[in-house]
Design an enzyme around this catalytic site. Structure first.
Site, PDB file in Angstrom:
ATOM      1  N   ARG A 115       0.833  -1.213   0.000  1.00  0.00           N
ATOM      2  CA  ARG A 115       0.000   0.000   0.000  1.00  0.00           C
ATOM      3  C   ARG A 115       0.862   1.256   0.000  1.00  0.00           C
ATOM      4  NH1 ARG A 115      -3.892  -1.838   4.621  1.00  0.00           N
ATOM      5  NH2 ARG A 115      -5.084  -3.478   3.617  1.00  0.00           N
TER       6      ARG A 115
ATOM      7  N   ARG B  49      -3.754   6.444   0.823  1.00  0.00           N
ATOM      8  CA  ARG B  49      -4.370   7.669   1.343  1.00  0.00           C
ATOM      9  C   ARG B  49      -3.419   8.560   2.133  1.00  0.00           C
ATOM     10  NH1 ARG B  49      -9.876   7.999   0.923  1.00  0.00           N
ATOM     11  NH2 ARG B  49     -11.008   6.092   0.412  1.00  0.00           N
TER      12      ARG B  49
ATOM     13  N   ARG C 185      -8.498  10.667  -5.386  1.00  0.00           N
ATOM     14  CA  ARG C 185      -9.636   9.955  -4.800  1.00  0.00           C
ATOM     15  C   ARG C 185     -10.839  10.858  -4.538  1.00  0.00           C
ATOM     16  NH1 ARG C 185      -9.865   4.933  -2.576  1.00  0.00           N
ATOM     17  NH2 ARG C 185     -12.061   5.490  -2.633  1.00  0.00           N
TER      18      ARG C 185
ATOM     19  N   ASP D  81      -6.606  -4.457  -7.025  1.00  0.00           N
ATOM     20  CA  ASP D  81      -7.187  -4.989  -5.797  1.00  0.00           C
ATOM     21  C   ASP D  81      -7.236  -6.508  -5.899  1.00  0.00           C
ATOM     22  OD1 ASP D  81      -9.604  -5.819  -3.908  1.00  0.00           O
ATOM     23  OD2 ASP D  81      -8.953  -3.827  -3.294  1.00  0.00           O
TER      24      ASP D  81
ATOM     25  N   TYR E 275     -13.949 -14.204   1.506  1.00  0.00           N
ATOM     26  CA  TYR E 275     -14.896 -13.156   1.120  1.00  0.00           C
ATOM     27  C   TYR E 275     -16.137 -13.760   0.478  1.00  0.00           C
ATOM     28  CZ  TYR E 275     -11.231  -9.735   2.055  1.00  0.00           C
ATOM     29  OH  TYR E 275     -10.284  -8.967   2.667  1.00  0.00           O
TER      30      TYR E 275
END
Length: 372
Positions: free
Chosen positions: A60, A64, A73, A109, A182
């Site tokens: 990552r 952010r 974003r 992703d 998931y």
């Protein structure tokens, strides 16, 4: 005189052999791959070769905590950025150019291969499944030929390599177990009780599900390699929820299948909370094992042995500490890496969204100045 002739002929033969080896390598993997291997400390470390500077990249690393990413974003969702190579390129290069990381990672992703099966990304939540798997019949409904279009990912890779041919690019995917959680849990779970219940009660259906997932992710990885990535990482983020016995019985063969499908580039296997699984992970077909901060590198190395390079394992929360303390914690990890044949500095998981970029910068400088 005879000695000189002998040496001359030996040199000629060695030169011919080296030339042929280089030609075969370039024919198989391309000129840019050869250039990357020769010049890249990251690739050399993956293969356990000597390096002049300890390589570093962060999971990552595009995220952010960076101002450029936050600006993008504001107007685009995660999937919109992934599907627009020109936007993805900006995101990929911001941390590389700002901090001097030794590798870029594709902006994507892990759930991308499962989008065609009804898994989506919900902002601030993560991957979610509208209709979780509950019965063997649910597994039968998944069509391995129904796949998400991935041309935009391959175009992103080609654009990265075009702009920086010498920069190693890491492709990735989720591992079968983590992706299965998931599909079964419906979203992230703390204990993965539904997943465990499913493989205990429906073992045949469980392996059938993982076989389907492994085909998807193996094809996804091979496509990325074909587009030009220089290494791949398999994210098995939640595998640490398993006992060594369950990992070996229900998961290992599927990890092996995915890893063995990838040829010609180093393969990194990553999971969190895997300290208790390392003795079993000695069986996986990978060049690098990435470990988290819950075990010392020396201990991981003593369990895994010389067959693997290691990646890790600074606690991501260290990047939230004052600079001096963060550097002290990073230096402890670096000192612990002494004696490991191949080593890549990384975090034990992803960069926190509220990490201070100045701390990240100083940690990278420390890693590059450290001599092992």
């Amino acid at each position: 005189m005879l000695v000189q002739k002998f040496r001359s002929k030996l040199f000629e033969r060695s030169a011919r052999f080296l030339k042929a080896a280089i030609f075969n390598f370039v024919t198989l993997f391309g000129e840019s791959t050869l250039l990357t291997f020769v010049k890249s400390n990251f690739i050399r470390a993956c293969y356990g070769k000597d390096v002049d500077v300890t390589p570093v990249w962060f999971m990552r690393q595009a995220g952010r905590y960076l101002p450029g990413y936050r600006r993008i974003r504001k107007n685009h969702t995660l999937l919109e950025i992934i599907k627009k190579p020109e936007l993805a390129l900006k995101v990929v290069f911001e941390p590389v150019e700002r901090f001097g990381f030794d590798a870029a990672i594709v902006f994507s992703d892990i759930i991308l291969p499962l989008k065609a099966w009804g898994v989506s990304i919900k902002e601030e939540v993560g991957p979610v499944t509208k209709k979780p798997v509950r019965t063997p019949a649910d597994v039968d409904s998944f069509d391995v030929h129904k796949i998400e279009e991935e041309g935009y990912i391959l175009e992103q890779i080609r654009l990265i390599k075009k702009r920086r041919p010498e920069l190693p690019v890491i492709g990735f995917t989720g591992a079968p177990f983590t992706l299965a959680t998931y599909l079964i849990e419906g979203k992230y779970s703390r204990n993965f009780e539904s997943t465990k219940s499913f493989f205990y009660e429906s073992k045949v259906a469980w392996h059938k599900l993982l076989e389907k997932i492994e085909r998807l992710v193996a094809n996804h990885l091979k496509a990325q390699v074909g587009a030009g990535v220089d290494a791949v990482q398999i994210f098995d983020s939640w595998v640490g929820a398993l006992s060594p016995f369950d990992f070996e019985e229900y998961v290992l063969e599927h990890v092996q299948s995915v890893l063995s499908s990838v040829k010609g580039v180093p393969r990194i296997y990553f999971g969190t909370c895997t300290a208790g699984l390392l003795s079993v992970l000695r069986k996986v077909e990978a060049e690098v094992i990435s470990v988290d901060w819950r075990i010392r590198l020396k201990e991981a190395h003593s369990i895994l042995g010389e067959s693997f390079a290691l990646q890790g394992n600074l606690d991501p929360s260290s990047l939230l500490a004052p600079t001096k303390l963060a550097l002290r914690m990073a230096k402890r990890v670096l000192e612990d890496s002494r004696g490991v044949k191949g080593y890549i500095f990384n975090l034990g998981h992803g960069v926190p969204p509220n990490a201070d970029p100045r701390v990240v910068s100083e940690v990278v400088k420390l890693v590059h100045s450290f001599r092992r």
